[in-house]
Motif scaffolding. Structure first.
Motif, PDB file in Angstrom:
ATOM      1  N   ALA A   1       4.761   0.109  13.349  1.00 19.68           N
ATOM      2  CA  ALA A   1       4.692  -1.248  13.242  1.00 19.68           C
ATOM      3  C   ALA A   1       3.797  -1.625  11.866  1.00 19.68           C
ATOM      4  O   ALA A   1       3.214  -0.971  11.373  1.00 19.68           O
ATOM      5  CB  ALA A   1       3.686  -1.666  14.330  1.00 19.68           C
ATOM      6  N   VAL A   2       4.792  -2.856  11.335  1.00 16.77           N
ATOM      7  CA  VAL A   2       3.954  -3.264  10.102  1.00 16.77           C
ATOM      8  C   VAL A   2       3.701  -4.833  10.118  1.00 16.77           C
ATOM      9  O   VAL A   2       4.178  -5.445  10.950  1.00 16.77           O
ATOM     10  CB  VAL A   2       5.148  -2.924   8.765  1.00 16.77           C
ATOM     11  CG1 VAL A   2       5.159  -1.389   8.569  1.00 16.77           C
ATOM     12  CG2 VAL A   2       6.485  -3.500   9.146  1.00 16.77           C
TER      13      VAL A   2
ATOM     14  N   GLU B   1       5.193  -2.404  28.269  1.00 17.74           N
ATOM     15  CA  GLU B   1       4.949  -3.096  27.088  1.00 17.74           C
ATOM     16  C   GLU B   1       3.936  -2.320  26.202  1.00 17.74           C
ATOM     17  O   GLU B   1       3.039  -1.735  26.499  1.00 17.74           O
ATOM     18  CB  GLU B   1       4.069  -4.535  27.377  1.00 17.74           C
ATOM     19  CG  GLU B   1       4.698  -5.422  28.283  1.00 17.74           C
ATOM     20  CD  GLU B   1       4.304  -6.914  28.363  1.00 17.74           C
ATOM     21  OE1 GLU B   1       3.091  -6.940  28.642  1.00 17.74           O
ATOM     22  OE2 GLU B   1       4.935  -7.822  28.352  1.00 17.74           O
ATOM     23  N   LEU B   2       4.414  -2.483  24.942  1.00 20.71           N
ATOM     24  CA  LEU B   2       3.584  -1.723  23.895  1.00 20.71           C
ATOM     25  C   LEU B   2       2.824  -2.605  22.546  1.00 20.71           C
ATOM     26  O   LEU B   2       3.468  -3.651  22.704  1.00 20.71           O
ATOM     27  CB  LEU B   2       4.659  -0.679  23.060  1.00 20.71           C
ATOM     28  CG  LEU B   2       5.494   0.138  23.927  1.00 20.71           C
ATOM     29  CD1 LEU B   2       6.473   0.798  23.097  1.00 20.71           C
ATOM     30  CD2 LEU B   2       4.701   1.017  24.722  1.00 20.71           C
ATOM     31  N   GLU B   3       1.669  -1.954  22.417  1.00 25.08           N
ATOM     32  CA  GLU B   3       1.119  -2.732  21.359  1.00 25.08           C
ATOM     33  C   GLU B   3       0.852  -1.642  20.305  1.00 25.08           C
ATOM     34  O   GLU B   3       1.056  -0.627  20.186  1.00 25.08           O
ATOM     35  CB  GLU B   3      -0.243  -3.339  21.817  1.00 25.08           C
ATOM     36  CG  GLU B   3      -1.181  -2.430  22.214  1.00 25.08           C
ATOM     37  CD  GLU B   3      -2.571  -2.819  22.604  1.00 25.08           C
ATOM     38  OE1 GLU B   3      -2.428  -4.110  23.133  1.00 25.08           O
ATOM     39  OE2 GLU B   3      -3.543  -2.112  22.703  1.00 25.08           O
ATOM     40  N   VAL B   4       0.190  -2.586  19.179  1.00 25.84           N
ATOM     41  CA  VAL B   4       0.020  -1.473  18.013  1.00 25.84           C
ATOM     42  C   VAL B   4      -1.280  -0.538  18.298  1.00 25.84           C
ATOM     43  O   VAL B   4      -2.411  -1.224  18.477  1.00 25.84           O
ATOM     44  CB  VAL B   4       0.027  -2.397  16.577  1.00 25.84           C
ATOM     45  CG1 VAL B   4      -0.367  -1.361  15.515  1.00 25.84           C
ATOM     46  CG2 VAL B   4       1.158  -3.237  16.538  1.00 25.84           C
ATOM     47  N   GLY B   5      -1.246   0.381  17.902  1.00 27.71           N
ATOM     48  CA  GLY B   5      -2.473   1.461  17.966  1.00 27.71           C
ATOM     49  C   GLY B   5      -2.697   1.938  16.489  1.00 27.71           C
ATOM     50  O   GLY B   5      -2.361   1.297  15.622  1.00 27.71           O
ATOM     51  N   ALA B   6      -3.348   3.033  16.249  1.00 26.65           N
ATOM     52  CA  ALA B   6      -3.786   3.546  15.057  1.00 26.65           C
ATOM     53  C   ALA B   6      -2.537   3.781  14.294  1.00 26.65           C
ATOM     54  O   ALA B   6      -1.639   4.334  14.537  1.00 26.65           O
ATOM     55  CB  ALA B   6      -4.745   4.769  15.196  1.00 26.65           C
ATOM     56  N   ASN B   7      -2.813   3.310  12.863  1.00 29.80           N
ATOM     57  CA  ASN B   7      -1.580   3.947  11.850  1.00 29.80           C
ATOM     58  C   ASN B   7      -0.401   3.243  12.328  1.00 29.80           C
ATOM     59  O   ASN B   7       0.785   3.939  11.945  1.00 29.80           O
ATOM     60  CB  ASN B   7      -1.569   5.388  11.711  1.00 29.80           C
ATOM     61  CG  ASN B   7      -2.956   5.957  11.095  1.00 29.80           C
ATOM     62  OD1 ASN B   7      -3.597   5.446  10.138  1.00 29.80           O
ATOM     63  ND2 ASN B   7      -3.391   7.022  11.837  1.00 29.80           N
ATOM     64  N   GLY B   8      -0.179   2.232  12.948  1.00 28.38           N
ATOM     65  CA  GLY B   8       1.057   1.605  13.158  1.00 28.38           C
ATOM     66  C   GLY B   8       1.966   2.136  14.310  1.00 28.38           C
ATOM     67  O   GLY B   8       3.117   1.872  14.679  1.00 28.38           O
ATOM     68  N   ALA B   9       1.380   3.029  15.104  1.00 28.94           N
ATOM     69  CA  ALA B   9       1.948   3.876  16.198  1.00 28.94           C
ATOM     70  C   ALA B   9       1.871   2.947  17.399  1.00 28.94           C
ATOM     71  O   ALA B   9       0.993   2.181  17.339  1.00 28.94           O
ATOM     72  CB  ALA B   9       1.270   5.070  16.619  1.00 28.94           C
ATOM     73  N   LEU B  10       2.805   3.007  18.288  1.00 25.30           N
ATOM     74  CA  LEU B  10       3.101   2.135  19.268  1.00 25.30           C
ATOM     75  C   LEU B  10       2.274   2.809  20.635  1.00 25.30           C
ATOM     76  O   LEU B  10       2.634   3.951  20.839  1.00 25.30           O
ATOM     77  CB  LEU B  10       4.521   1.871  19.727  1.00 25.30           C
ATOM     78  CG  LEU B  10       4.875   0.485  19.028  1.00 25.30           C
ATOM     79  CD1 LEU B  10       4.395  -0.661  19.033  1.00 25.30           C
ATOM     80  CD2 LEU B  10       4.821   0.795  17.300  1.00 25.30           C
ATOM     81  N   ILE B  11       1.574   1.947  21.310  1.00 24.08           N
ATOM     82  CA  ILE B  11       0.611   2.482  22.416  1.00 24.08           C
ATOM     83  C   ILE B  11       0.885   1.606  23.813  1.00 24.08           C
ATOM     84  O   ILE B  11       1.237   0.473  23.441  1.00 24.08           O
ATOM     85  CB  ILE B  11      -0.690   2.979  22.406  1.00 24.08           C
ATOM     86  CG1 ILE B  11      -1.326   1.708  21.938  1.00 24.08           C
ATOM     87  CG2 ILE B  11      -0.827   3.743  21.166  1.00 24.08           C
ATOM     88  CD1 ILE B  11      -2.847   1.422  21.658  1.00 24.08           C
TER      89      ILE B  11
ATOM     90  N   ALA C   1       1.044  -1.139   0.068  1.00 28.26           N
ATOM     91  CA  ALA C   1      -0.104  -0.040   0.108  1.00 28.26           C
ATOM     92  C   ALA C   1       1.110   1.274   0.012  1.00 28.26           C
ATOM     93  O   ALA C   1       1.944   1.010   0.229  1.00 28.26           O
ATOM     94  CB  ALA C   1      -1.008  -0.016   1.278  1.00 28.26           C
ATOM     95  N   VAL C   2       0.474   2.359  -0.374  1.00 34.64           N
ATOM     96  CA  VAL C   2       1.059   3.666  -0.055  1.00 34.64           C
ATOM     97  C   VAL C   2       1.271   4.054   1.261  1.00 34.64           C
ATOM     98  O   VAL C   2       0.452   3.767   2.213  1.00 34.64           O
ATOM     99  CB  VAL C   2       0.305   4.683  -0.643  1.00 34.64           C
ATOM    100  CG1 VAL C   2       1.027   6.260  -0.419  1.00 34.64           C
ATOM    101  CG2 VAL C   2       0.003   4.440  -2.353  1.00 34.64           C
ATOM    102  N   LEU C   3       2.615   4.144   1.670  1.00 33.78           N
ATOM    103  CA  LEU C   3       3.001   4.123   2.911  1.00 33.78           C
ATOM    104  C   LEU C   3       3.664   5.548   3.299  1.00 33.78           C
ATOM    105  O   LEU C   3       4.880   5.984   2.663  1.00 33.78           O
ATOM    106  CB  LEU C   3       4.053   3.168   3.303  1.00 33.78           C
ATOM    107  CG  LEU C   3       3.642   1.925   3.260  1.00 33.78           C
ATOM    108  CD1 LEU C   3       4.866   0.930   3.487  1.00 33.78           C
ATOM    109  CD2 LEU C   3       2.658   1.210   4.090  1.00 33.78           C
ATOM    110  N   ALA C   4       2.812   6.631   3.672  1.00 35.02           N
ATOM    111  CA  ALA C   4       3.055   7.784   3.887  1.00 35.02           C
ATOM    112  C   ALA C   4       4.460   8.093   4.752  1.00 35.02           C
ATOM    113  O   ALA C   4       5.374   9.058   4.570  1.00 35.02           O
ATOM    114  CB  ALA C   4       1.786   8.755   4.335  1.00 35.02           C
ATOM    115  N   ASP C   5       4.325   7.444   5.921  1.00 35.62           N
ATOM    116  CA  ASP C   5       5.550   7.673   6.755  1.00 35.62           C
ATOM    117  C   ASP C   5       5.373   6.299   7.703  1.00 35.62           C
ATOM    118  O   ASP C   5       4.652   6.168   8.605  1.00 35.62           O
ATOM    119  CB  ASP C   5       5.533   8.859   7.748  1.00 35.62           C
ATOM    120  CG  ASP C   5       6.777   8.912   8.397  1.00 35.62           C
ATOM    121  OD1 ASP C   5       7.615   8.182   8.004  1.00 35.62           O
ATOM    122  OD2 ASP C   5       6.999  10.067   8.959  1.00 35.62           O
ATOM    123  N   VAL C   6       6.529   5.375   7.077  1.00 32.80           N
ATOM    124  CA  VAL C   6       6.500   3.978   7.876  1.00 32.80           C
ATOM    125  C   VAL C   6       7.348   4.052   9.195  1.00 32.80           C
ATOM    126  O   VAL C   6       7.592   2.975   9.961  1.00 32.80           O
ATOM    127  CB  VAL C   6       6.788   2.775   7.091  1.00 32.80           C
ATOM    128  CG1 VAL C   6       8.244   2.779   6.283  1.00 32.80           C
ATOM    129  CG2 VAL C   6       6.362   1.726   7.255  1.00 32.80           C
TER     130      VAL C   6
END
Length: 122
Positions: A29-30, A85-95, A20-25
């Motif tokens: 998380a991917v 511990e971190l998990e994936v949030g919206a748009n691949g950000a870590l939360i 997919a188009v990745l505006a900023d990876v």
């Protein structure tokens, strides 16, 4: 945090094609989708995070470099405490992890979303 020495192993990085188009990876998380790299969604498992040297705009089919373990920079999607511990949030950000699906452990704190912090990628 200071690094006292370089470890024996370099952080493993893979290269694969964007699905997919990745505006900023960078630091996000991917996962694989139909064999190609896309941003992981909230609560999903990830294969790793995009490294900081990736371009900020990656087109479908272009190369994406992904760190799959060890210590790297991750993009915070919320305030994070050191050691969380971190998990994936919206748009691949870590939360901070709440779902029981951690993908990393914070090695430093983030006082707000939108910053990069060091984390150990699981």
């Amino acid at each position: 945090m200071n690094y006292m020495a370089t470890s024996i192993n370099q952080s493993p990085v893979i290269v694969d094609k964007a699905g997919a188009v990745l505006a900023d990876v960078r630091g996000r998380a991917v996962k694989f989708d139909a064999g190609a790299i896309v941003l992981a969604g909230a609560g999903e498992k990830a294969i790793g995070v995009g490294i900081m040297t990736n371009d900020t705009n990656i087109a479908v089919g272009e190369d994406v470099h992904v760190q799959i373990k060890d210590i790297g920079l991750v993009y915070a999607g919320a305030e994070i405490t050191k050691g969380a511990e971190l998990e994936v949030g919206a748009n691949g950000a870590l939360i901070p992890a709440a779902s029981g699906k951690p993908v990393a452990v914070a090695l430093e704190a983030a006082t707000a979303a939108g910053v990069y912090v060091k984390a150990r990628i699981l």
